[in-house]
Design a protein around this motif. Structure first.
Motif, PDB file in Angstrom:
ATOM      1  N   ALA A 278       0.848  -1.193   0.000  1.00 14.19           N
ATOM      2  CA  ALA A 278       0.000   0.000   0.000  1.00 14.19           C
ATOM      3  C   ALA A 278       0.885   1.245   0.000  1.00 14.19           C
ATOM      4  CB  ALA A 278      -0.916  -0.009   1.211  1.00 14.19           C
ATOM      5  N   ILE A 279       1.556   1.460  -1.119  1.00 12.82           N
ATOM      6  CA  ILE A 279       2.561   2.527  -1.194  1.00 12.82           C
ATOM      7  C   ILE A 279       1.949   3.906  -0.961  1.00 12.82           C
ATOM      8  CG2 ILE A 279       4.201   3.679  -2.730  1.00 12.82           C
ATOM      9  CD1 ILE A 279       5.160   0.988  -1.679  1.00 12.82           C
ATOM     10  N   GLN A 280       0.760   4.157  -1.511  1.00 16.29           N
ATOM     11  CA  GLN A 280       0.181   5.495  -1.381  1.00 16.29           C
ATOM     12  C   GLN A 280      -0.098   5.844   0.080  1.00 16.29           C
ATOM     13  OE1 GLN A 280      -3.293   5.517  -3.846  1.00 16.29           O
ATOM     14  NE2 GLN A 280      -2.149   5.389  -5.765  1.00 16.29           N
ATOM     15  N   GLY A 281      -0.782   4.952   0.787  1.00 17.48           N
ATOM     16  CA  GLY A 281      -1.105   5.217   2.180  1.00 17.48           C
ATOM     17  C   GLY A 281       0.131   5.311   3.054  1.00 17.48           C
ATOM     18  N   TYR A 282       1.069   4.403   2.830  1.00 22.59           N
ATOM     19  CA  TYR A 282       2.301   4.413   3.616  1.00 22.59           C
ATOM     20  C   TYR A 282       3.117   5.666   3.309  1.00 22.59           C
ATOM     21  CZ  TYR A 282       6.856   3.135   5.452  1.00 22.59           C
ATOM     22  OH  TYR A 282       8.038   3.134   6.145  1.00 22.59           O
ATOM     23  N   GLY A 283       3.199   6.025   2.047  1.00 24.94           N
ATOM     24  CA  GLY A 283       4.055   7.138   1.635  1.00 24.94           C
ATOM     25  C   GLY A 283       3.641   8.465   2.238  1.00 24.94           C
ATOM     26  N   ILE A 284       2.327   8.767   2.244  1.00 27.49           N
ATOM     27  CA  ILE A 284       1.906  10.057   2.785  1.00 27.49           C
ATOM     28  C   ILE A 284       2.102  10.102   4.300  1.00 27.49           C
ATOM     29  CG2 ILE A 284      -0.517   9.355   3.020  1.00 27.49           C
ATOM     30  CD1 ILE A 284       0.858  12.890   2.187  1.00 27.49           C
ATOM     31  N   ARG A 285       1.984   8.970   4.949  1.00 31.31           N
ATOM     32  CA  ARG A 285       2.221   8.954   6.396  1.00 31.31           C
ATOM     33  C   ARG A 285       3.709   9.070   6.712  1.00 31.31           C
ATOM     34  NH1 ARG A 285      -2.366   6.863   4.977  1.00 31.31           N
ATOM     35  NH2 ARG A 285      -4.172   6.894   6.389  1.00 31.31           N
ATOM     36  N   ASP A 286       4.541   8.505   5.877  1.00 30.87           N
ATOM     37  CA  ASP A 286       5.979   8.678   6.028  1.00 30.87           C
ATOM     38  C   ASP A 286       6.364  10.136   5.766  1.00 30.87           C
ATOM     39  OD1 ASP A 286       8.516   7.591   6.611  1.00 30.87           O
ATOM     40  OD2 ASP A 286       9.006   7.459   4.473  1.00 30.87           O
ATOM     41  N   TYR A 287       5.671  10.757   4.825  1.00 32.32           N
ATOM     42  CA  TYR A 287       5.858  12.186   4.561  1.00 32.32           C
ATOM     43  C   TYR A 287       5.631  12.998   5.837  1.00 32.32           C
ATOM     44  CZ  TYR A 287       4.600  16.843   2.697  1.00 32.32           C
ATOM     45  OH  TYR A 287       4.511  18.191   2.448  1.00 32.32           O
TER      46      TYR A 287
END
Length: 327
Positions: free
Chosen positions: A57-66
């Motif tokens: 789930a790259i999209q969900g993970y990525g924005i939270r990592d942001y």
């Protein structure tokens, strides 16, 4: 089966004992940054999927990592500007994954309270003992990395069981002693919840241990994720909502002290196109006189010392008058 949670008593808003905040403040204002850690591939919970997409789930993970890479710094600088110490709703795994964030918050004397370990591991389906161990782990981790006795709790991803409040109160005593309260001369532990969303003032909460325990208002309506993701409001409208919420609570504070909380997420409010509206709201709120800019812990401790006993007496009188039962 219970008809209601029975964590607190029915207690009408009118005719309560007057709350007087420090220095005559009308309103206690706190900001609760949710600083969280999400796993890309967490253990499966059959009652709730961590991600709406299949792995990865790259999209969900990525924005939270942001949020932890970029957004946190933006929000921290903004809170510094307005003299606000955050009360962090902390995924305690962050202490291991991003200790640099913990250090920056410690330097600013922010509060750390427990939001579980990972925000991708839920209370749903846990046994009482498993939930106890999760709560104990999170509180012990906060103490190990910050030296703070964890005072407050917000269930991970708002996943709450019928035992959560009892367990948090009990584990606070187990870890830090029966007299773990600043109003008794020590730093408080396990004394407040953010999970109930039922009032604009602190209220006494029932626990099976009969520990003095309160709910501190934490508003889902002012939560940036609820605003942006659930209600899909625009940034400018969110800023207006915060101001209107403040105006009403500040007005009511003429009669008795109220509480306003802004729960935030570094991957929501700290996005570049959203930050200005949030800043304008903070500027507006903190520019008013008679606002106690504080933390969740300080609200809970003050209420327990100065207001709790009067509240219990008022609740008893209210029950004798109308006897509507408990909630």
């Amino acid at each position: 089966m219970k008809a209601n949670p029975q964590f607190y008593d029915y207690w009408p808003y009118e005719n309560r004992p007057k709350i007087q905040w420090p220095n005559g403040a009308k309103l206690a204002f706190w900001v609760a940054p949710n600083i969280e850690f999400y796993e890309l591939n967490p253990p499966v919970n059959p009652q709730r999927a961590a991600w709406p997409q299949p792995y990865p789930a790259i999209q969900g993970y990525g924005i939270r990592d942001y949020g932890n890479r970029v957004g946190h710094m933006r929000q921290m600088q903004l809170l510094d500007k307005y003299g606000i110490r955050g009360s962090i709703s902390l995924s305690t795994a962050l202490c291991e994954h991003h200790p640099e964030i913990i250090e920056m918050c410690k330097e600013r004397q922010w509060e750390f309270f427990s939001h579980g370990i990972y925000n991708t591991r839920y209370t749903y389906g846990m046994s009482e003992q498993q939930e106890r161990e999760m709560i104990k782990d999170s509180m012990a981790t906060i103490y190990q990395h910050t030296g703070q006795h964890c005072a407050g709790y917000l269930a991970p991803a708002l996943s709450h069981s019928e035992h959560t409040l009892d367990l948090f109160a009990e584990v606070g005593t187990e870890l830090f002693g029966r007299d773990s309260g600043r109003w008794q001369g020590k730093e408080s532990a396990g004394i407040y919840t953010c999970d109930l969303f039922h009032d604009d003032q602190p209220t006494p909460i029932h626990t099976r241990s009969n520990k003095r325990f309160v709910s501190v208002p934490y508003s889902l309506e002012m939560n940036d994720t609820i605003a942006y993701v659930v209600n899909k409001v625009e940034p400018r409208r969110y800023g207006e909502m915060l101001k209107h919420n403040f105006d009403r609570l500040y007005q009511e504070g003429n009669e008795s002290g109220t509480v306003m909380c802004i729960p935030t997420h570094n991957y929501q409010v700290s996005c570049p196109h959203r930050l200005k509206a949030f800043e304008e709201a903070l500027d507006y709120i903190t520019s008013h006189p008679d606002v106690w800019v504080t933390t969740g812990r300080e609200i809970a401790e003050y209420y327990l010392e100065h207001c709790y006993d009067a509240a219990l007496g008022s609740i008893k009188q209210s029950q004798q008058a109308v006897s509507p039962g408990s909630l």
